[in-house]
Write an enzyme that holds these catalytic residues in place. Structure first.
Site, PDB file in Angstrom:
ATOM      1  N   HIS A 150       0.824  -1.206   0.000  1.00  0.00           N
ATOM      2  CA  HIS A 150       0.000   0.000   0.000  1.00  0.00           C
ATOM      3  C   HIS A 150       0.859   1.258   0.000  1.00  0.00           C
ATOM      4  O   HIS A 150       1.630   1.483   0.933  1.00  0.00           O
ATOM      5  CB  HIS A 150      -0.914   0.015   1.228  1.00  0.00           C
ATOM      6  CG  HIS A 150      -2.003   1.029   1.154  1.00  0.00           C
ATOM      7  ND1 HIS A 150      -3.227   0.756   0.572  1.00  0.00           N
ATOM      8  CD2 HIS A 150      -2.067   2.303   1.566  1.00  0.00           C
ATOM      9  CE1 HIS A 150      -3.998   1.837   0.638  1.00  0.00           C
ATOM     10  NE2 HIS A 150      -3.304   2.794   1.243  1.00  0.00           N
ATOM     11  N   ASP A 152       0.394   5.532  -1.070  1.00  0.00           N
ATOM     12  CA  ASP A 152      -0.569   6.573  -1.450  1.00  0.00           C
ATOM     13  C   ASP A 152       0.047   7.700  -2.273  1.00  0.00           C
ATOM     14  O   ASP A 152      -0.483   8.818  -2.278  1.00  0.00           O
ATOM     15  CB  ASP A 152      -1.213   7.166  -0.195  1.00  0.00           C
ATOM     16  CG  ASP A 152      -2.361   6.312   0.329  1.00  0.00           C
ATOM     17  OD1 ASP A 152      -3.372   6.202  -0.381  1.00  0.00           O
ATOM     18  OD2 ASP A 152      -2.245   5.765   1.430  1.00  0.00           O
ATOM     19  N   GLU A 255      -8.876   1.623  -2.634  1.00  0.00           N
ATOM     20  CA  GLU A 255      -8.986   1.697  -1.176  1.00  0.00           C
ATOM     21  C   GLU A 255     -10.349   2.237  -0.766  1.00  0.00           C
ATOM     22  O   GLU A 255     -10.554   3.437  -0.670  1.00  0.00           O
ATOM     23  CB  GLU A 255      -7.869   2.578  -0.600  1.00  0.00           C
ATOM     24  CG  GLU A 255      -7.846   2.550   0.921  1.00  0.00           C
ATOM     25  CD  GLU A 255      -6.736   3.379   1.513  1.00  0.00           C
ATOM     26  OE1 GLU A 255      -6.440   3.182   2.704  1.00  0.00           O
ATOM     27  OE2 GLU A 255      -6.163   4.232   0.810  1.00  0.00           O
ATOM     28  N   HIS A 282     -13.338   1.973   3.741  1.00  0.00           N
ATOM     29  CA  HIS A 282     -12.306   2.839   4.296  1.00  0.00           C
ATOM     30  C   HIS A 282     -12.792   3.214   5.688  1.00  0.00           C
ATOM     31  O   HIS A 282     -13.265   2.359   6.429  1.00  0.00           O
ATOM     32  CB  HIS A 282     -12.022   4.044   3.399  1.00  0.00           C
ATOM     33  CG  HIS A 282     -10.757   4.760   3.764  1.00  0.00           C
ATOM     34  ND1 HIS A 282     -10.740   6.009   4.341  1.00  0.00           N
ATOM     35  CD2 HIS A 282      -9.466   4.382   3.684  1.00  0.00           C
ATOM     36  CE1 HIS A 282      -9.490   6.365   4.598  1.00  0.00           C
ATOM     37  NE2 HIS A 282      -8.684   5.392   4.204  1.00  0.00           N
ATOM     38  N   HIS A 328      -8.938  -1.658   7.382  1.00  0.00           N
ATOM     39  CA  HIS A 328      -9.987  -0.658   7.623  1.00  0.00           C
ATOM     40  C   HIS A 328     -11.351  -1.241   7.992  1.00  0.00           C
ATOM     41  O   HIS A 328     -12.244  -0.473   8.354  1.00  0.00           O
ATOM     42  CB  HIS A 328     -10.177   0.286   6.428  1.00  0.00           C
ATOM     43  CG  HIS A 328      -9.077   1.272   6.217  1.00  0.00           C
ATOM     44  ND1 HIS A 328      -8.972   2.438   6.948  1.00  0.00           N
ATOM     45  CD2 HIS A 328      -8.030   1.272   5.367  1.00  0.00           C
ATOM     46  CE1 HIS A 328      -7.913   3.114   6.546  1.00  0.00           C
ATOM     47  NE2 HIS A 328      -7.310   2.423   5.589  1.00  0.00           N
ATOM     48  N   HIS A 349      -2.519  -3.096   4.695  1.00  0.00           N
ATOM     49  CA  HIS A 349      -1.735  -2.204   5.560  1.00  0.00           C
ATOM     50  C   HIS A 349      -2.351  -2.179   6.962  1.00  0.00           C
ATOM     51  O   HIS A 349      -3.010  -1.233   7.346  1.00  0.00           O
ATOM     52  CB  HIS A 349      -1.591  -0.806   4.961  1.00  0.00           C
ATOM     53  CG  HIS A 349      -2.875  -0.112   4.604  1.00  0.00           C
ATOM     54  ND1 HIS A 349      -3.820  -0.643   3.765  1.00  0.00           N
ATOM     55  CD2 HIS A 349      -3.366   1.109   4.974  1.00  0.00           C
ATOM     56  CE1 HIS A 349      -4.828   0.203   3.638  1.00  0.00           C
ATOM     57  NE2 HIS A 349      -4.580   1.269   4.367  1.00  0.00           N
ATOM     58  N   ASP A 418       2.203   1.979   3.890  1.00  0.00           N
ATOM     59  CA  ASP A 418       1.295   3.135   3.926  1.00  0.00           C
ATOM     60  C   ASP A 418       2.051   4.447   3.720  1.00  0.00           C
ATOM     61  O   ASP A 418       1.625   5.506   4.189  1.00  0.00           O
ATOM     62  CB  ASP A 418       0.510   3.182   5.242  1.00  0.00           C
ATOM     63  CG  ASP A 418      -0.867   3.827   5.084  1.00  0.00           C
ATOM     64  OD1 ASP A 418      -1.183   4.282   3.970  1.00  0.00           O
ATOM     65  OD2 ASP A 418      -1.612   3.883   6.066  1.00  0.00           O
TER      66      ASP A 418
END
Length: 524
Positions: A150, A152, A255, A282, A328, A349, A418
């Site tokens: 993961h 971003d 995600e 999420h 999540h 993650h 992450d």
């Protein structure tokens, strides 16, 4: 006196001048400013089963440095059976005690001998020992690079440049103020990356599908603009091809289940555009799955884990070959998906709840299900999930990796940093270039090379292959839509949910309508 050699967990490290060999030690620098690279010193977290020795080195060129010896073994001179080090247990020095210039021994105030040595020994031992583990880590990474679950960076590209990759400031070879750029990826031996196509929860029931498509598009354009670095792939064989070509295999993870807008058709379309995992929620519920904030009491449970439609989503992901990501989600959702899925799942993650009791982490009973299903937990580096505090260390990340390995097995652990999705990262893991240091720490803790290779890439590749094997696109797709009553959003149209009599009215209602029509025509 000639130079000898000592073996550190199977790795040779040259002896120092004046000594035939060195103790098997792990050292840590607890004060900055020494000038020695971070990768050359060990964990700052002492192992409790070993006695500790703190040593001040005021006369060392790195003035003010403080080292912590947290493990020792014996070392024998080559060609003799004489042990070079006193075998009595090491003892902590009293406050203020330490080496001074020219000192040849360290003694407690009790005058009990601790160890005979020279003032320069411990820094050099630290460099030698830590560097051996780092060298081994690099050798492993050259063959088996990291697949991270993961990252971003696409979200950063949206926030900073509105996804305009040709903006000179967005040049990924020099991009600043991010955890990720091309030189950092190379330094970290990242060979596979699931890039996150993330849209916030406030897009739900609004423009979430459009936003998701744009984030997937920016990943594809990264591959197009930097073909020498990124290779966009969609299967496990593609990852291995990228490894052979020395490129970063680039895959897309979406995600948040809100990105499919409760539509099986959108799910299938995103798959065709390259999505290979979907995080079921999420930080918000979808109409068909509950998120982790339910466990904290901040959200109300809506689906009790997965609704009937949520179960259809999981079955359709199995059919397509999309990995189910349970980062999540609530514990009830974790258990429901693990029990329903016919393929292993991932936590792209997440970390271990027992090590840090944060509701985003994975509890032990779920880790048992992970073990039973051959699933995978890719450990998150966010400080709050690592230490349950604003500060954390690389060693504490390794604690999570150790714990998951011990509970769920070595095949159940991976890396999901992450990076560029969090604001606080551990000391020693500040960006994607730091993976070799984390691997060195695992080796220092006694992980085998096979276990390290598993965590780096082979565990994820195994799960991905099993997901591909379970998929069956010749099977009839799931097509029963979610009920209109479960959908939210005042701007939503109702096409397909028409109240046309021929489609949705009950027989009694249809008969009543027909009777009224006939009466109006004077036929009854």
């Amino acid at each position: 006196m000639g130079f000898g050699r000592c073996t550190y967990l199977g790795i040779d490290c040259p002896g120092l001048p004046g000594l035939p060999g060195l103790a098997h030690v792990t050292l840590a620098q607890s004060l900055a400013g020494s000038g020695i690279p971070a990768s050359y010193y060990a964990s700052a977290q002492p192992r409790q089963q070993h006695p500790a020795l703190s040593v001040d080195l005021p006369s060392h060129p790195s003035r003010g440095m403080r080292w912590l010896l947290i493990e020792r073994r014996s070392c024998k001179q080559e060609g003799s059976g004489r042990n070079l080090l006193d075998q009595r247990p090491l003892r902590s020095l009293p406050a203020g005690a330490g080496f001074s210039a020219g000192s040849r021994a360290v003694r407690e105030r009790s005058q009990e001998p601790v160890m005979w040595t020279s003032w320069w020994l411990w820094p050099l031992v630290a460099v030698c020992t830590a560097d051996s583990f780092l060298d081994q880590a690099v050798q492993i990474l050259r063959v088996t690079p990291v697949i991270d679950g993961h990252n971003d960076l696409p979200w950063q590209l949206l926030n900073k440049f509105n996804n305009r990759l040709q903006d000179s400031r967005a040049n990924l070879t020099v991009l600043a103020d991010t955890h990720t750029n091309i030189p950092k990826l190379r330094a970290g031996f990242v060979g596979g990356q699931f890039w996150s196509a993330y849209t916030p929860c406030d897009t739900q029931n609004k423009d979430t599908v459009r936003r998701t498509l744009e984030q997937m598009d920016v990943v594809h354009r990264m591959c197009q603009l930097y073909p020498e670095t990124f290779l966009c792939v969609t299967d496990s064989a593609g990852i291995q091809q990228a490894f052979r070509e020395g490129k970063v295999a680039s895959l897309i993870g979406v995600e948040g289940g809100h990105s499919i807008d409760s539509s099986l058709g959108v799910l299938r379309a995103l798959y065709r555009l390259g999505m290979r995992y979907l995080t079921l929620t999420h930080n918000c519920n979808t109409p068909w799955a509950d998120n982790w904030l339910v466990d904290r009491g901040d959200d109300e449970a809506q689906s009790g884990g997965l609704s009937v439609f949520g179960q259809r989503v999981v079955r359709e992901m199995n059919r397509l070959g999309v990995m189910i990501d349970l980062a999540h989600v609530s514990v009830a959702t974790m258990k429901a998906a693990l029990q329903l899925s016919t393929a292993p799942v991932i936590f792209s993650h997440s970390s271990a709840f027992t090590v840090c009791a944060h509701k985003r982490n994975v509890p032990d009973d779920v880790l048992q299900l992970v073990k039973e299903t051959g699933s995978l937990v890719m450990v998150n580096f966010y400080n709050d999930y690592v230490s349950c505090a604003s500060e954390a260390t690389l060693s504490q990340v390794a604690d999570h990796l150790d714990y998951i390995k011990n509970v769920a097995g070595a095949a159940a652990v991976g890396f999901g940093g992450d990076f560029d999705g969090v604001t606080r990262l551990p000391v020693g893991l500040e960006d994607v270039s730091k993976y070799p240091d984390l691997v060195a720490e695992l080796l220092r803790r006694g992980w085998t090379e096979a276990e390290v290779r598993g965590a780096l890439a082979e565990n994820l590749l195994r799960v991905f292959r099993e997901v591909e094997q379970v998929s069956n696109q010749a099977q009839v797709p799931e097509e029963e839509p979610i009920s209109l009553e479960q959908l939210g959003g005042s701007c939503r149209t109702q096409y397909g949910y028409s109240e046309a009599p021929s489609l949705h009215r009950r027989p009694g209602a249809l008969l009543a309508s027909l009777s009224l029509l006939l009466l109006s025509l004077g036929l009854l």
